[in-house]
Design an enzyme around this catalytic site. Structure first.
Site, PDB file in Angstrom:
ATOM      1  N   LYS A 228      12.015  93.721 -11.529  1.00  0.00           N
ATOM      2  CA  LYS A 228      10.929  94.697 -11.763  1.00  0.00           C
ATOM      3  C   LYS A 228       9.734  94.030 -12.447  1.00  0.00           C
ATOM      4  O   LYS A 228       8.575  94.211 -12.031  1.00  0.00           O
ATOM      5  CB  LYS A 228      11.468  95.837 -12.633  1.00  0.00           C
ATOM      6  CG  LYS A 228      10.423  96.727 -13.244  1.00  0.00           C
ATOM      7  CD  LYS A 228       9.726  97.568 -12.196  1.00  0.00           C
ATOM      8  CE  LYS A 228       8.424  98.137 -12.750  1.00  0.00           C
ATOM      9  NZ  LYS A 228       7.901  99.213 -11.950  1.00  0.00           N
ATOM     10  N   CYS A 282       1.387  99.400 -16.457  1.00  0.00           N
ATOM     11  CA  CYS A 282       2.462  98.579 -15.890  1.00  0.00           C
ATOM     12  C   CYS A 282       1.995  97.150 -15.680  1.00  0.00           C
ATOM     13  O   CYS A 282       2.483  96.222 -16.313  1.00  0.00           O
ATOM     14  CB  CYS A 282       2.900  99.169 -14.555  1.00  0.00           C
ATOM     15  SG  CYS A 282       3.253 100.920 -14.699  1.00  0.00           S
TER      16      CYS A 282
HETATM   17  N1  SAJ Z   1      -6.259  96.343  -8.762  1.00  0.00           N
HETATM   18  C1  SAJ Z   1      -7.311  95.461  -8.477  1.00  0.00           C
HETATM   19  N2  SAJ Z   1      -7.322  94.826  -7.282  1.00  0.00           N
HETATM   20  C2  SAJ Z   1      -6.346  95.017  -6.340  1.00  0.00           C
HETATM   21  C3  SAJ Z   1      -5.278  95.895  -6.634  1.00  0.00           C
HETATM   22  C4  SAJ Z   1      -5.271  96.545  -7.864  1.00  0.00           C
HETATM   23  O1  SAJ Z   1      -8.221  95.268  -9.290  1.00  0.00           O
HETATM   24  O2  SAJ Z   1      -6.449  94.413  -5.274  1.00  0.00           O
HETATM   25  C5  SAJ Z   1      -6.230  97.025 -10.073  1.00  0.00           C
HETATM   26  C6  SAJ Z   1      -6.324  98.552  -9.956  1.00  0.00           C
HETATM   27  O3  SAJ Z   1      -7.651  98.974  -9.835  1.00  0.00           O
HETATM   28  C7  SAJ Z   1      -5.665  98.981 -11.246  1.00  0.00           C
HETATM   29  C8  SAJ Z   1      -4.592  97.917 -11.466  1.00  0.00           C
HETATM   30  O4  SAJ Z   1      -4.967  96.816 -10.663  1.00  0.00           O
HETATM   31  O5  SAJ Z   1      -6.583  98.926 -12.322  1.00  0.00           O
HETATM   32  C9  SAJ Z   1      -3.184  98.342 -11.112  1.00  0.00           C
HETATM   33  O6  SAJ Z   1      -3.201  99.118  -9.927  1.00  0.00           O
HETATM   34  P1  SAJ Z   1      -2.068  98.971  -8.789  1.00  0.00           P
HETATM   35  O7  SAJ Z   1      -2.388  99.968  -7.737  1.00  0.00           O
HETATM   36  O8  SAJ Z   1      -1.957  97.568  -8.366  1.00  0.00           O
HETATM   37  O9  SAJ Z   1      -0.712  99.284  -9.542  1.00  0.00           O
HETATM   38  P2  SAJ Z   1      -0.155 100.492 -10.469  1.00  0.00           P
HETATM   39  O10 SAJ Z   1      -0.264 100.052 -11.893  1.00  0.00           O
HETATM   40  O11 SAJ Z   1      -0.732 101.794 -10.113  1.00  0.00           O
HETATM   41  O12 SAJ Z   1       1.398 100.490 -10.001  1.00  0.00           O
HETATM   42  C10 SAJ Z   1       2.145  99.293 -10.075  1.00  0.00           C
HETATM   43  C11 SAJ Z   1       2.879  99.080  -8.736  1.00  0.00           C
HETATM   44  N3  SAJ Z   1       3.452  97.752  -8.686  1.00  0.00           N
HETATM   45  C12 SAJ Z   1       3.246  96.911  -7.630  1.00  0.00           C
HETATM   46  O13 SAJ Z   1       2.548  97.209  -6.700  1.00  0.00           O
HETATM   47  C13 SAJ Z   1       3.936  95.593  -7.676  1.00  0.00           C
HETATM   48  C14 SAJ Z   1       3.976 100.146  -8.582  1.00  0.00           C
HETATM   49  O14 SAJ Z   1       4.744  99.890  -7.415  1.00  0.00           O
HETATM   50  C15 SAJ Z   1       4.888 100.128  -9.814  1.00  0.00           C
HETATM   51  O15 SAJ Z   1       5.910 101.119  -9.715  1.00  0.00           O
HETATM   52  C16 SAJ Z   1       4.033 100.446 -11.014  1.00  0.00           C
HETATM   53  O16 SAJ Z   1       3.066  99.398 -11.162  1.00  0.00           O
HETATM   54  C17 SAJ Z   1       4.936 100.538 -12.239  1.00  0.00           C
HETATM   55  O17 SAJ Z   1       5.195 101.676 -12.691  1.00  0.00           O
HETATM   56  O18 SAJ Z   1       5.451  99.518 -12.694  1.00  0.00           O
END
Ligand code: SAJ
Length: 431
Positions: A228, A282
């Site tokens: 995880k 996360c």
């Molecule tokens: N972000 C970027 N660029 C990207 C992708 C995301 O700047 O290309 C930023 C987003 O804007 C945001 C942050 O990253 O600020 C996180 O967003 P996210 O959509 O990547 O992830 P979370 O935090 O909403 O959810 C993540 C997910 N993990 C993965 O994709 C590996 C989700 O599956 C997990 O369950 C969750 O963390 C968790 O609860 O751990």
């Protein structure tokens, strides 16, 4: 632990779960409770906050997540979901409480241990306890010690036990759902099921089999815990790469989106999207749980965190440069130059402002700028305390601002031309 150990050919019929208690009715616990209950399982959600318990006991929800309201209401109307402030007896206990990080980057697992203390008195022979909270490696074993200390009358499994039978079964099964798609992904995602023993894994697979349509992947607790953390650290490192590229392009006065668009046409390249930083509870937190456990051998994970954490400050620098341009070209004093920021949530199309880099950008900017600061966030009705010096307005209300700053790529902002000549577009929405 091989799958053969877990699923013997001649498996006796599973003992049904008469009821399941979910400890912690937050972003993961409530949807999990509701989805299980909607599959006919008797679920009782436990939470220490009276307003959460009261809301669920009235068939309502206290968080915003697509389809969660109807899932909760249907399960509640069917009499399958209710909530309580105190733990109650159940055949399985799922712990989904927060595991935050302290200011000096130490994992705080105290809520997990408190939950274990609270549920210990309700345990009876044959029960299953599952930890779902994202946790440092070894947390499930530490939780077992808390349970065992509270219940010397029961036997508990320990890591490496193979054949022995125990009164209580314990497993670690991390949630991996994406905010905004939680109800769907709870059912469709594959799950890592890490039992302390093969019998624990088997029992936990029976529990998740009640509502998960994705694959159930058997493993041990430590592998599931690190798995995880690795998933989120992997994403953080990849976002850091995109953000570092954005920093490079800024230095070289180049368009990072053009570079990424073309690089991603390579069959083995998939660069993520840069932005004003990484938010949420996360991805910006979990990599530190790995770094804390192995600080000497995690330079990539640690510097990715630093790259992503430094982005808000860089964006503030870009906005101040645009303010200086307006001043120079129009002669307006800084206190008359208005700046509009678009998006406050930690990512697109959600209302969650916690740990949002957009908020960090605006907080920082407010300290540097004396003129009017406008914000546009269609998902909220009032600004957080820390932005009280700014005002919340609509897209139309912001249209006359001197400088426009895109921070979150909400669908409501897409498909429109840049609203002015002086812009900072951290999400490639207007370009
Ligand atoms: N972000 C970027 N660029 C990207 C992708 C995301 O700047 O290309 C930023 C987003 O804007 C945001 C942050 O990253 O600020 C996180 O967003 P996210 O959509 O990547 O992830 P979370 O935090 O909403 O959810 C993540 C997910 N993990 C993965 O994709 C590996 C989700 O599956 C997990 O369950 C969750 O963390 C968790 O609860 O751990």
């Amino acid at each position: 632990m091989s799958a053969d150990e877990i699923i013997p050919g001649e498996r006796e019929k599973a003992v049904p779960f008469r009821s399941v208690a979910v400890i912690g009715l937050g972003y993961i616990g409530l949807p999990t409770a509701a989805v299980m209950a909607s599959r006919g399982v008797n679920v009782i959600g436990i939470d220490v906050q009276p307003h959460v318990v009261e809301t669920v006991n009235n068939g309502g929800i206290h968080i915003v997540e697509p389809h969660l309201d109807e899932t909760v209401r249907t399960a509640w109307e069917a009499g399958k979901l209710r909530a309580s402030l105190e733990p109650v007896e159940a055949d399985a206990f799922m712990v989904a409480v927060p595991t935050p990080i302290t200011k000096d980057k130490h994992a705080d697992v105290s809520y997990v241990m408190k939950a274990a203390e609270a549920l210990a008195s309700k345990l009876k022979r044959g029960d299953l306890v599952v930890l779902e909270s994202t946790s440092p490696v070894g947390t499930t074993e530490a939780m077992v010690e808390v349970l065992a200390a509270a219940r010397p009358d029961l036997t508990f499994p320990r890591r490496g036990d193979k054949g022995a039978e125990h009164d209580i079964m314990v497993a670690y099964c991390p949630e991996r759902v994406l905010p905004g798609r939680v109800v769907e992904e709870l059912v469709s995602n594959d799950r890592a099921i890490g039992g302390l023993t093969p019998a624990c894994t088997r029992r936990a697979m029976e529990l998740y089999g009640l509502f998960v349509e994705g694959g159930l992947v058997p493993t041990d607790t430590r592998s599931a815990e690190l798995c995880k953390l690795s998933e989120n650290a992997f994403r953080d490192v990849n976002i850091a790469f995109a953000n570092e590229l954005a920093n490079v392009c800024e230095e070289l006065d180049m368009d990072v989106w053009e570079v990424i668009r073309i690089a991603n046409r390579h069959p083995r390249v998939n660069i993520l999207q840069p932005g004003p930083g990484v938010g949420g509870h996360c991805i910006a937190v979990d990599p530190w749980f790995i770094a804390e456990a192995a600080p000497e051998v995690t330079p990539i994970i640690q510097s990715a965190r630093r790259v992503n954490d430094s982005r808000p400050e860089r964006v503030v620098g870009q906005v101040l440069a645009q303010v200086a341009n307006v001043r120079e070209e129009t002669g307006k004093p800084a206190e008359e130059i208005s700046v509009a920021f678009y998006g406050l949530a930690f990512k697109a199309n959600i209302d969650d402002l916690r740990e949002s880099p957009a908020i960090e950008v605006i907080e920082h900017f407010l300290k540097e700028h004396s003129g009017p600061v406008l914000t546009v966030e269609p998902h909220i009705k009032s600004l957080p305390e820390s932005l009280s010096a700014a005002s919340l307005t609509s897209l139309e209300g912001a249209s006359g601002a001197d400088v426009h700053v895109m921070l979150v790529e909400h669908s409501a902002f897409r498909g429109k031309a840049a609203p002015g000549d002086y812009t900072v577009d951290t999400r490639n929405v207007w370009s």
